[in-house]
Design a protein around this motif. Structure first.
Motif, PDB file in Angstrom:
ATOM      1  N   ASN B  31       0.834  -1.198   0.000  1.00 32.68           N
ATOM      2  CA  ASN B  31       0.000   0.000   0.000  1.00 32.68           C
ATOM      3  C   ASN B  31       0.871   1.252   0.000  1.00 32.68           C
ATOM      4  N   TYR B  33       0.438   5.613  -0.370  1.00 27.93           N
ATOM      5  CA  TYR B  33      -0.513   6.715  -0.334  1.00 27.93           C
ATOM      6  C   TYR B  33       0.205   8.032  -0.607  1.00 27.93           C
ATOM      7  N   TYR B  35      -0.459  12.165   0.039  1.00 24.69           N
ATOM      8  CA  TYR B  35      -1.220  13.223   0.698  1.00 24.69           C
ATOM      9  C   TYR B  35      -0.525  14.552   0.411  1.00 24.69           C
ATOM     10  N   ILE B  43      -4.002  18.254   6.071  1.00 25.94           N
ATOM     11  CA  ILE B  43      -3.372  17.308   5.170  1.00 25.94           C
ATOM     12  C   ILE B  43      -4.496  16.574   4.439  1.00 25.94           C
ATOM     13  N   PHE B  45      -5.850  13.759   1.567  1.00 23.19           N
ATOM     14  CA  PHE B  45      -5.599  12.529   0.833  1.00 23.19           C
ATOM     15  C   PHE B  45      -5.672  12.792  -0.657  1.00 23.19           C
ATOM     16  N   ASP B  56      -7.781   3.941  -4.901  1.00 23.46           N
ATOM     17  CA  ASP B  56      -8.655   5.069  -4.576  1.00 23.46           C
ATOM     18  C   ASP B  56      -7.946   6.329  -5.007  1.00 23.46           C
ATOM     19  N   SER B  58      -9.739   9.286  -5.342  1.00 26.66           N
ATOM     20  CA  SER B  58     -10.800  10.277  -5.164  1.00 26.66           C
ATOM     21  C   SER B  58     -10.296  11.640  -4.731  1.00 26.66           C
ATOM     22  N   PHE B  91       3.180  14.521   0.948  1.00 28.50           N
ATOM     23  CA  PHE B  91       3.612  13.407   1.780  1.00 28.50           C
ATOM     24  C   PHE B  91       3.282  12.092   1.105  1.00 28.50           C
ATOM     25  N   PRO B  96       1.973  -2.212   5.000  1.00 25.53           N
ATOM     26  CA  PRO B  96       1.982  -3.568   4.445  1.00 25.53           C
ATOM     27  C   PRO B  96       0.574  -4.068   4.192  1.00 25.53           C
ATOM     28  N   THR B  97       0.457  -5.117   3.419  1.00 25.26           N
ATOM     29  CA  THR B  97      -0.834  -5.765   3.205  1.00 25.26           C
ATOM     30  C   THR B  97      -1.352  -6.242   4.549  1.00 25.26           C
ATOM     31  N   GLY B  98      -2.598  -5.946   4.810  1.00 32.87           N
ATOM     32  CA  GLY B  98      -3.176  -6.333   6.087  1.00 32.87           C
ATOM     33  C   GLY B  98      -2.667  -5.507   7.244  1.00 32.87           C
ATOM     34  N   GLY B  99      -1.917  -4.464   6.944  1.00 32.70           N
ATOM     35  CA  GLY B  99      -1.348  -3.640   8.001  1.00 32.70           C
ATOM     36  C   GLY B  99      -2.322  -2.633   8.555  1.00 32.70           C
ATOM     37  N   GLY B 100      -3.555  -2.692   8.079  1.00 31.98           N
ATOM     38  CA  GLY B 100      -4.537  -1.755   8.590  1.00 31.98           C
ATOM     39  C   GLY B 100      -4.082  -0.330   8.370  1.00 31.98           C
ATOM     40  N   TYR B 101      -4.055   0.416   9.426  1.00 32.32           N
ATOM     41  CA  TYR B 101      -3.649   1.813   9.314  1.00 32.32           C
ATOM     42  C   TYR B 101      -2.240   2.011   9.845  1.00 32.32           C
ATOM     43  N   TYR B 103       0.475   3.058   8.917  1.00 30.69           N
ATOM     44  CA  TYR B 103       1.224   3.869   7.956  1.00 30.69           C
ATOM     45  C   TYR B 103       2.608   4.199   8.479  1.00 30.69           C
TER      46      TYR B 103
END
Lengths: 113, 114
Positions: B31, B33, B35, B43, B45, B56, B58, B91, B96-101, B103
């Motif tokens: 993952n 991202y 920002y 900040i 997204f 995503d 958006s 930023f 990681p995969t399955g790392g939730g949030y 970051y």
């Protein structure tokens, strides 16, 4: 759409003073909540997070936050700040199932020795 | 482990020019991202990659912004042509995969359009 309000833009405290930074969010569904900190010259770091369970969460460096669902709030607290807590603090939310974070505008904390 | 690396750390360009920002995530993080923070505001997204795919986008402000993630490794964010309102700090973060949030953020690229 989600939004996050941090009402204190700049806070100045003396060492050993207590800290409370306000955070309110606007979203009708279930959210995950976060506080991030950016120390001068450093990257954003996670202080603490709330997903579910006990609404009082403890994070690193003595910080804690309380989720009050009825008030849509997630205020950050620390009983006694140190000069090293000087930083900018960001509240953030994410709707469950979506990884994108919605941040507040940040609160710049200055702790005077 | 090495953190998330962004470069350049600073960039000053003239309005109408093109700038490309780069982000190297933590090795193995699927993952990625982007920002940005404009003028001391919140900040915001921009977009989220899972490997090389845009999961995503958006938050992308307009079609002057183009993000790519070659082979699911590093990512670039190109602004063409740059406008004054694009100034801010960009930023990058990875997880990681399955790392939730979970970051990890980079230190950001400060872009100034003059």
């Amino acid at each position: 759409a989600q939004s996050v309000s941090q009402h204190n833009h700049h806070v100045i405290l003396s060492e050993a003073a207590s800290l409370e930074l306000g955070c309110n969010y606007s979203y009708g569904g279930t959210v995950n909540l976060f506080w991030y900190v950016q120390y001068p010259g450093q990257h954003l770091q996670l202080l603490l997070k709330y997903f579910s369970g006990d609404p009082l969460v403890k994070g690193i460096k003595g910080f804690e936050a309380e989720f009050i669902k009825s008030k849509f709030s997630f205020n950050l607290r620390k009983p006694s700040v140190q000069w090293s807590d000087t930083a900018e603090y960001f509240c953030a939310v994410a709707s469950v199932g979506r990884r994108a974070l919605t941040f507040g505008s940040g609160t710049r904390l200055q702790v005077q020795p | 482990e090495a953190g998330v690396t962004q470069f350049p750390s600073h960039s000053v360009i003239e309005k109408g020019q093109t700038v490309t920002l780069r982000c190297d995530p933590i090795s193995g993080h699927d993952n990625l991202y982007w920002y940005r923070r404009v003028m001391g505001k919140e900040i915001k997204f921009l977009l989220h990659f899972v490997k090389e795919s845009k999961q995503d986008e958006s938050g992308m402000p307009n079609n002057r912004f183009l993000a790519e993630r070659t082979g699911g490794t590093y990512s670039t964010l190109k602004v063409q042509p740059a406008e004054l309102e694009d100034s801010g700090v960009y930023f990058c973060a990875s997880s990681p995969t399955g790392g939730g949030y979970g970051y990890t953020f980079g230190s950001g690229t400060r872009l100034t359009v003059v």
